[in-house]
Write an enzyme that holds these catalytic residues in place. Structure first.
Site, PDB file in Angstrom:
ATOM      1  N   GLN A 106     -29.628 -56.407 -26.557  1.00  0.00           N
ATOM      2  CA  GLN A 106     -28.294 -56.033 -28.170  1.00  0.00           C
ATOM      3  C   GLN A 106     -27.546 -54.452 -28.042  1.00  0.00           C
ATOM      4  O   GLN A 106     -27.470 -54.201 -28.668  1.00  0.00           O
ATOM      5  CB  GLN A 106     -29.393 -56.582 -29.488  1.00  0.00           C
ATOM      6  CG  GLN A 106     -30.210 -57.366 -29.767  1.00  0.00           C
ATOM      7  CD  GLN A 106     -30.509 -57.183 -31.013  1.00  0.00           C
ATOM      8  OE1 GLN A 106     -30.040 -57.665 -31.743  1.00  0.00           O
ATOM      9  NE2 GLN A 106     -32.114 -57.434 -30.956  1.00  0.00           N
ATOM     10  N   VAL A 108     -26.181 -51.347 -25.722  1.00  0.00           N
ATOM     11  CA  VAL A 108     -24.837 -51.020 -25.637  1.00  0.00           C
ATOM     12  C   VAL A 108     -25.061 -49.604 -24.513  1.00  0.00           C
ATOM     13  O   VAL A 108     -23.782 -49.134 -24.237  1.00  0.00           O
ATOM     14  CB  VAL A 108     -23.854 -51.116 -26.882  1.00  0.00           C
ATOM     15  CG1 VAL A 108     -23.814 -51.794 -27.738  1.00  0.00           C
ATOM     16  CG2 VAL A 108     -23.907 -49.557 -27.979  1.00  0.00           C
ATOM     17  N   ASP A 109     -26.113 -49.633 -24.331  1.00  0.00           N
ATOM     18  CA  ASP A 109     -26.521 -47.817 -23.682  1.00  0.00           C
ATOM     19  C   ASP A 109     -26.331 -47.720 -22.128  1.00  0.00           C
ATOM     20  O   ASP A 109     -26.170 -47.398 -21.877  1.00  0.00           O
ATOM     21  CB  ASP A 109     -27.644 -47.458 -24.439  1.00  0.00           C
ATOM     22  CG  ASP A 109     -28.487 -48.378 -24.246  1.00  0.00           C
ATOM     23  OD1 ASP A 109     -29.069 -47.715 -25.182  1.00  0.00           O
ATOM     24  OD2 ASP A 109     -28.829 -49.114 -23.306  1.00  0.00           O
ATOM     25  N   HIS A 124     -24.544 -57.231 -27.810  1.00  0.00           N
ATOM     26  CA  HIS A 124     -23.815 -56.693 -28.537  1.00  0.00           C
ATOM     27  C   HIS A 124     -22.413 -55.649 -27.492  1.00  0.00           C
ATOM     28  O   HIS A 124     -22.047 -54.410 -28.513  1.00  0.00           O
ATOM     29  CB  HIS A 124     -24.218 -56.267 -29.730  1.00  0.00           C
ATOM     30  CG  HIS A 124     -25.112 -56.606 -30.514  1.00  0.00           C
ATOM     31  ND1 HIS A 124     -26.746 -56.435 -31.258  1.00  0.00           N
ATOM     32  CD2 HIS A 124     -24.933 -58.118 -30.538  1.00  0.00           C
ATOM     33  CE1 HIS A 124     -26.788 -57.510 -31.851  1.00  0.00           C
ATOM     34  NE2 HIS A 124     -25.775 -58.784 -31.557  1.00  0.00           N
ATOM     35  N   CYS A 132      -7.519 -51.915 -26.640  1.00  0.00           N
ATOM     36  CA  CYS A 132      -6.175 -51.166 -27.835  1.00  0.00           C
ATOM     37  C   CYS A 132      -6.877 -52.334 -29.126  1.00  0.00           C
ATOM     38  O   CYS A 132      -6.301 -53.514 -28.298  1.00  0.00           O
ATOM     39  CB  CYS A 132      -5.557 -51.372 -26.880  1.00  0.00           C
ATOM     40  SG  CYS A 132      -3.932 -51.309 -27.843  1.00  0.00           S
ATOM     41  N   CYS A 157       0.202 -48.590 -24.557  1.00  0.00           N
ATOM     42  CA  CYS A 157       1.604 -49.239 -25.620  1.00  0.00           C
ATOM     43  C   CYS A 157       0.881 -47.682 -26.558  1.00  0.00           C
ATOM     44  O   CYS A 157       1.501 -48.134 -28.168  1.00  0.00           O
ATOM     45  CB  CYS A 157       0.980 -50.234 -25.924  1.00  0.00           C
ATOM     46  SG  CYS A 157      -0.126 -50.445 -27.533  1.00  0.00           S
ATOM     47  N   SER A 196     -36.312 -55.195 -34.103  1.00  0.00           N
ATOM     48  CA  SER A 196     -36.515 -54.730 -35.711  1.00  0.00           C
ATOM     49  C   SER A 196     -36.250 -56.886 -36.498  1.00  0.00           C
ATOM     50  O   SER A 196     -36.834 -57.016 -36.824  1.00  0.00           O
ATOM     51  CB  SER A 196     -35.747 -54.686 -36.437  1.00  0.00           C
ATOM     52  OG  SER A 196     -34.312 -54.729 -36.324  1.00  0.00           O
ATOM     53  N   ALA A 238     -42.603 -49.687 -26.134  1.00  0.00           N
ATOM     54  CA  ALA A 238     -41.920 -50.222 -24.660  1.00  0.00           C
ATOM     55  C   ALA A 238     -42.663 -49.778 -23.737  1.00  0.00           C
ATOM     56  O   ALA A 238     -42.931 -50.217 -22.165  1.00  0.00           O
ATOM     57  CB  ALA A 238     -40.799 -50.941 -24.617  1.00  0.00           C
TER      58      ALA A 238
END
Ligand code: BV8
Ligand code: ZN
Length: 251
Positions: A106, A108-109, A124, A132, A157, A196, A238
């Site tokens: 999950q 995004v790093d 995610h 864009c 654009c 969580s 962890a």
């Protein structure tokens, strides 16, 4: 660590397909605040649940893109931790014996990828791909310089660019969901790390895995709403538990 991880280690030793799901807690020891930790500093007055939505970006593209670019640059400055490294080690050991390993994150790093994990599905999205909102042109943004002025503009654009993360109310990437569904239906061990378990559809994965007959283990210093679903809950961080669990499994 005096955790009784023998049972889970034994299952990991003989599993044919291990599915690991990670959340923000897997990156906490790398210095990345978890999603629900109180935001610090300038961001303390904002609720991430309110910022991680398409409406927030529409209402204030400069603020939301600035927040995500701050998180992108912070993550770039962080290093994978011992928990990430343990997941790389067990993935390699599984490959060596022809067993399957699927990592569904999950996060995004991209710390799993930077640690060396290979089979990673970003459920995610990622802080490092920006697209864009007009022509959908997407670009990788992995330089430390800020993407200002905010919102960053499309070279194609001139439209506003947004991070390719999945906001609340948005669908998850189809390919990642398909990979997850297939993996959950065939796994015999399901390892949940640092989440969580409140955000769906990922929070539903443990039940799916258990229905498919998997042995389910949760690694989290705190109990979660779904802890009762797991065969074993390893109450620890962890970065402490995963190296011990993997070493016990690989012997
Ligand atoms: C969807 C974006 C179909 C990037 C995130 C009403 C309208 C629309 C949707 C819904 C709705 N009601 C419910 C929903 C579904 C919604 C949802 O689940 N809401 C929840 C709040 C009830 N889900 C969605 O919207 C999803 N899309 O369903 O589409 C749809 C479409 C339209 C209408 C209906 C359905 C999209 C979900 C994705 C949202 N985007 N992130 C970003 O900004 O990061 S989710 C966000 O929470 C995070 O990114 C993260 O991915 C996710 C889960 O958080 P965790 O990773 O678990 O982190 P958290 O801080 O919560 O917990 C950390 C844990 O670590 C703790 O347990 C802690 O104890 C532990 N920990 C701490 N330190 C350590 C540790 N563990 C180990 N070691 C340590 N050292
Ligand atoms: Zn464009």
């Amino acid at each position: 660590m005096t955790l009784n991880l023998a049972e889970s280690a034994g299952r990991l030793r003989s599993a044919t397909h291990l599915v690991v799901v990670t959340g923000a807690g897997a990156s906490a020891e790398s210095g990345i605040p978890t999603f629900r930790d109180a935001l610090s500093g300038h961001w303390a007055k904002y609720d991430p649940m309110q910022l991680a939505t398409p409406q927030a970006f529409e209402n204030n593209p400069a603020l939301v893109s600035r927040w995500y670019d701050r998180r992108r640059r912070d993550a770039l400055a962080c290093q994978p931790n011992a928990g990430h490294a343990a997941l790389v080690k067990i993935e390699q050991a599984y490959a060596a014996r022809g067993a399957r390993f699927t990592l569904l994150t999950q996060n995004v790093d991209r710390l799993h990828q930077r640690a060396g994990s290979r089979n990673v599905h970003e459920l995610h999205g990622s802080l490092y791909r920006w697209r864009c909102t007009g022509c959908q042109h997407a670009a990788l943004e992995d330089r430390p310089e800020p993407l200002e002025p905010y919102p960053p503009r499309c070279a194609n654009c001139g439209g506003s660019r947004r991070p390719s993360v999945v906001w609340f109310g948005e669908m998850l990437p189809e390919d990642a969901v398909a990979a997850a569904e297939h993996a959950l239906s065939t796994c015999d061990v399901y390892l949940s790390v640092g989440t969580s378990s409140v955000v769906y559809p990922v929070a539903g994965f443990a039940q799916t895995a258990q229905d498919a007959g998997a042995w389910c283990v949760e690694v989290n210093p705190e109990p979660t709403d779904l802890s009762g679903l797991f065969h074993q809950c390893l109450r620890g961080k962890a970065g402490d538990v995963l190296p011990e669990l993997v070493d016990a499994a690989l012997g």
